[in-house]
Design a protein around this motif. Structure first.
Motif, PDB file in Angstrom:
ATOM      1  N   ALA A  91       1.291  13.045   4.384  1.00 42.88           N
ATOM      2  CA  ALA A  91      -0.057  12.870   4.915  1.00 42.88           C
ATOM      3  C   ALA A  91      -1.073  13.565   4.005  1.00 42.88           C
ATOM      4  N   LEU A  92      -2.241  12.941   3.897  1.00 41.00           N
ATOM      5  CA  LEU A  92      -3.357  13.496   3.139  1.00 41.00           C
ATOM      6  C   LEU A  92      -4.453  13.916   4.125  1.00 41.00           C
ATOM      7  N   THR A  93      -5.185  14.976   3.793  1.00 39.24           N
ATOM      8  CA  THR A  93      -6.151  15.541   4.740  1.00 39.24           C
ATOM      9  C   THR A  93      -7.499  15.755   4.075  1.00 39.24           C
ATOM     10  N   LEU A 153     -14.325  24.042  12.179  1.00 42.82           N
ATOM     11  CA  LEU A 153     -13.619  23.367  11.085  1.00 42.82           C
ATOM     12  C   LEU A 153     -12.726  22.270  11.681  1.00 42.82           C
ATOM     13  N   VAL A 154     -13.035  21.012  11.300  1.00 43.20           N
ATOM     14  CA  VAL A 154     -12.265  19.859  11.810  1.00 43.20           C
ATOM     15  C   VAL A 154     -11.381  19.326  10.672  1.00 43.20           C
ATOM     16  N   LEU A 155     -10.073  19.281  10.928  1.00 45.74           N
ATOM     17  CA  LEU A 155      -9.104  18.764   9.950  1.00 45.74           C
ATOM     18  C   LEU A 155      -8.861  17.272  10.230  1.00 45.74           C
ATOM     19  N   VAL A 156      -9.195  16.413   9.256  1.00 53.13           N
ATOM     20  CA  VAL A 156      -8.977  14.969   9.373  1.00 53.13           C
ATOM     21  C   VAL A 156      -7.711  14.627   8.569  1.00 53.13           C
ATOM     22  N   ASP A 164       0.825  -1.205   0.000  1.00 56.15           N
ATOM     23  CA  ASP A 164       0.000   0.000   0.000  1.00 56.15           C
ATOM     24  C   ASP A 164       0.862   1.259   0.000  1.00 56.15           C
ATOM     25  N   GLU A 165       0.401   2.280  -0.725  1.00 58.12           N
ATOM     26  CA  GLU A 165       0.957   3.620  -0.674  1.00 58.12           C
ATOM     27  C   GLU A 165      -0.168   4.590  -0.289  1.00 58.12           C
ATOM     28  N   ASN A 166       0.237   5.709   0.252  1.00 61.32           N
ATOM     29  CA  ASN A 166      -0.768   6.669   0.729  1.00 61.32           C
ATOM     30  C   ASN A 166      -1.307   7.460  -0.466  1.00 61.32           C
ATOM     31  N   TRP A 170      -4.617   5.312   9.246  1.00 63.84           N
ATOM     32  CA  TRP A 170      -4.775   5.698  10.663  1.00 63.84           C
ATOM     33  C   TRP A 170      -5.069   7.205  10.696  1.00 63.84           C
ATOM     34  N   LEU A 171      -6.264   7.582  11.150  1.00 60.01           N
ATOM     35  CA  LEU A 171      -6.750   8.968  11.077  1.00 60.01           C
ATOM     36  C   LEU A 171      -6.644   9.677  12.422  1.00 60.01           C
TER      37      LEU A 171
END
Length: 807
Positions: free
Chosen positions: A667-669, A657-660, A566-568, A615-616
């Motif tokens: 990292a991706l958001t 505003l919630v940043l996931v 897997d890659e992100n 993993w978030l």
């Protein structure tokens, strides 16, 4: 009418009957065709013209005319040149060049040409002997054309004067000589009896000599052989009559026999002769010498002392050159005129073991296939030894530890045959030594060697080092990238070891395997034809076949397990209310009467990746203007709760505003908008209170289930970690091949410093190893002490989060 055919004389008459003629022809055929111990015999007269018929050799050997050329029919004659030849069109043996029996065999009673007839496919050897019949083609020959004889007039009647006879190169009746003397009143010819070993001629005085009346007498001696027609030779005898000395020297014997071994050194004494003379003075003083009629080879081998009469060796005595020597000796006194006496010394040469055996490889059938049957003829070997008796009896032996043996075929001929099975992969070449040893004492030996190459047959299939390989490939690979190289080794040689590779085609879901990967036929390099997607295809299992180029080809397969890492490449996806759970803002009513720590909303998100990439974590973005918000969000739960009691000063509408963010690199958001409406009516808090009470009761009901589920997940994860550690310890000593690990599906266990566990959504991954339903992904993290004292981060996962975990 008298005819001669193949050495047989027969009388034919023109008036003979038909039946009698057929009988004679049958006898003629039986006489010319003799087969015994695998041998065919013919006969032919010497000096026969070119093209003279000898025999139908192909028919007599049982061979078809059509197979003479394809089977490489050939005739070999050791040391005989090309005297005889075979017409390959009709299989007839004929005379090719002049045959001189005397040149071939000398005065030997038997003379034959030994032929070796060799045919291949399969290899066969026939032995043919052609007897050469003698014809009367050599006349008698005297040592000279004239011989001078000195005789004293005082010689008494019946005195005998020896003469040297003629020689005839032929044999048998053709060499049986009779002598005649021209008419003379003084002399007659004395002929020796037939049974005498040394046949000496002599003149016998029949009338007293008178020098004054006849000082010289001329005679002609004629020798005739027994051939038809007979041949003759003559010598002129000139008799000179002398006076005085009337006693000739006399030897003890007229014939001396001596045995002498070959190879004796020069100066060896052969015999000491003694002659006596009744005269006195010079007339009785004798000197010894060889007769003028002696052969040149005798003069080159022996020497006589004129005073003592000792005969000594002065040249090389070789039994193989000559088995006997006849030495004619004269004893001459010094009288006037001199008188002479004669004797003969017969020297018999004895054989010694002085010749080493000679070997010759006649025919070789090489290389030999490793699957050749036992008894296959590899080579023909002829041996010979010039010595006689036991000194010329040769035996052959092989070098030890070779899968061959020698078989005696005919006289001094051997066949080298296969005695045990061959394996080219064990031994590809044999150096076979053959030792020939005679029976002499001490024995002499000779050694020859032949290199026997073993030809390969396709009896070994290509073999891989392992039956299975594990390959790790990152997803999103470029199309056509090299992911692995398979290699098989074939123990055979040349085209039997030329390996080519191919895929064992099958279906992967609804698509063919060849749409995912390909293998290079020569190098064995495996290529990914398209980018692989971990979320779609986690494991691709297939087989590669290796085939050699033999006939028939042999092959084997190897299994490749390609794990797609897997890659992100997937950003977190928010689960917000709305059609299809898609985009939009999360709206929630909140009573102002709620206390600190109260959960007012929850942000839900999933990530299609796995592991750390899925993993978030959740962060609350600062409010515009720097005002401190009375809310916070759980770092890993996504739950929005109050940080204090709400009051009238708080704005009635709160926009959060919630940043996931996932834990991939990079990292991706994703950003979620939460709209909170603060209500201060009296009913709303109660309803909210009842809702909170109901939610609290539901959460309490799930606590026990969550605890047990966490315990179970931790136990399974620990067992899996222990298994991987043991497997890694066993495999650490063997370095992995290019791009591969040992067989088995890897399991990734991640831990977090914050001591929480997470999950990823149920993915669309399929393990392409064959059959079975899609598998889901589970990520487990070992618990640890949280960094902050927030109570919600210490609480177990909520029901919403548990619903996302599947095993």
């Amino acid at each position: 009418m008298r005819t001669k055919h193949c050495g047989l004389d027969m009388e034919f008459s023109w008036g003979i009957g038909q039946e009698y003629r057929r009988l004679l022809l049958s006898l003629l055929f039986l006489a010319t065709w003799k087969a015994g111990s695998g041998q065919v015999r013919y006969s032919v007269p010497e000096e026969a013209k070119h093209g003279t018929f000898v025999g139908r050799i192909a028919q007599d050997l049982g061979l078809e005319l059509a197979e003479l050329v394809p089977r490489l029919f050939r005739v070999a004659s050791k040391g005989r040149g090309d005297l005889l030849e075979v017409n390959l069109q009709n299989g007839i043996l004929f005379v090719n060049s002049r045959i001189d029996r005397e040149e071939l065999c000398g005065r030997s009673a038997e003379c034959s040409i030994h032929l070796e007839v060799i045919v291949d496919r399969p290899l066969q050897v026939f032995h043919v002997e052609v007897e050469v019949k003698d014809i009367n083609d050599n006349p008698p020959v005297f040592p000279g054309t004239q011989k001078n004889l000195f005789m004293a007039e005082s010689r008494p009647l019946d005195s005998r004067f020896p003469l040297e006879g003629a020689s005839d190169a032929d044999i048998g009746a053709n060499a049986l000589l009779t002598y005649t003397l021209s008419p003379s009143e003084y002399f007659s010819l004395e002929k020796p009896p037939y049974e005498e070993r040394v046949k000496r001629l002599g003149l016998v005085l029949r009338k007293p000599l008178d020098r004054e009346e006849a000082p010289e007498i001329v005679l002609v001696l004629t020798a005739s052989d027994g051939g038809k027609p007979e041949l003759t030779g003559t010598v002129q005898l000139l008799v000179k009559v002398l006076d005085a000395n009337d006693n000739a020297p006399a030897f003890d014997r007229t014939l001396y026999e001596v045995k002498l071994l070959e190879n004796v050194p020069n100066g060896t004494l052969v015999i000491k002769l003694n002659a006596s003379d009744l005269d006195e003075g010079l007339n009785g003083n004798i000197t010894y010498s060889f007769s003028t009629d002696i052969l040149p080879n005798v003069k080159s081998k022996f020497y006589i002392d004129p005073i003592t009469g000792e005969i000594m060796v002065k040249g090389y005595i070789d039994f193989e050159e000559s088995k006997s020597y006849e030495i004619l000796v004269e004893g001459i006194d010094k009288g006037q005129p001199p008188l002479s006496g004669h004797c003969t010394v017969m020297v018999e040469v004895g054989d010694t073991n002085d010749n080493v055996p000679v070997m010759e490889f006649k025919s070789l059938s090489l290389p030999i296939r490793e699957d050749a049957p036992l008894g296959t003829v590899i080579a023909l070997i002829s041996v010979s030894d010039l010595d006689s008796s036991v000194n010329g009896q040769v035996t052959c032996t092989l070098s030890p530890s070779v899968p061959f043996r020698l078989v005696s075929t005919f006289k001094n001929y051997y066949s080298l045959v296969l005695d045990s099975a061959l394996d080219r992969e064990s031994v590809a070449n044999y150096e076979v030594g053959v030792t020939a040893r005679d029976g002499g004492s001490p024995s002499l030996s000779a050694t020859a060697s032949v290199s026997v190459e073993v030809a390969d047959v396709n009896d070994n299939a290509p073999a891989f080092a392992q039956p299975e390989y594990t390959v790790l490939v990152k997803e999103n690979n470029p199309p056509g990238c090299h992911i692995f190289t398979v290699s098989a080794w074939d123990a055979d040689a040349r085209e039997n070891a030329l390996v080519s590779y191919s895929l064992v085609e099958r279906r992967v879901g609804e698509r063919a395997l060849s749409s995912y990967v390909s293998v290079h036929a020569e190098s064995g390099k495996v290529y990914a034809l398209q980018p692989l997607d971990h979320e779609e295809l986690e494991l691709l299992q297939f087989q590669v076949s290796a085939r050699d180029a033999g006939v028939p080809p042999l092959g084997s397969n190897v299994t490749l397990q390609v794990f797609v890492l897997d890659e992100n490449d997937n950003a977190p996806a928010l689960l917000l209310p709305g059609p299809g759970g898609g985009a939009g803002a999360l709206s929630q009513l909140v009573a102002r009467s709620v206390g600190a720590g109260h959960v007012v909303a929850k942000v839900r998100a999933v990530d299609a990746d796995s592991g750390y990439n899925a993993w978030l974590s959740y962060e609350l973005q600062p409010a515009v203007g720097g005002a401190r918000s009375p809310f916070r969000v759980g770092l890993y739960t996504g739950e929005i709760s109050t940080t204090r009691d709400l009051d009238e000063a708080d704005a009635p509408r709160q926009r959060l505003l919630v940043l996931v963010k996932d834990h991939g690199e990079p990292a991706l958001t994703a950003t979620a908008t939460v709209l909170l409406s603060l209500e201060d009516s009296g009913q709303a808090p109660k309803a909210s209170s009842r809702a909170s009470t109901g939610a609290a009761g539901a959460e309490a009901a799930l606590v026990d289930v969550n605890v047990y589920l966490i315990i179970a997940i931790c136990a399974v994860s620990s067992l899996l970690v222990l298994t991987l550690l043991l497997y890694a310890a066993l495999r650490c000593s063997a370095p992995p091949s290019e791009g591969a690990r040992g067989p088995g599906k890897p399991t990734l266990v991640c831990s977090s410093a914050v001591g929480s566990w997470s999950y990823s959504q149920q993915r669309r991954q399929r393990v392409c190893s064959g059959e079975g339903p899609p598998k889901t992904d589970l990520m487990a993290f070992s618990p640890s002490v949280p960094e902050s004292g927030d109570r919600e981060n210490q609480q177990p996962a909520t029901e919403d989060s548990l619903s996302k975990v599947s095993v």
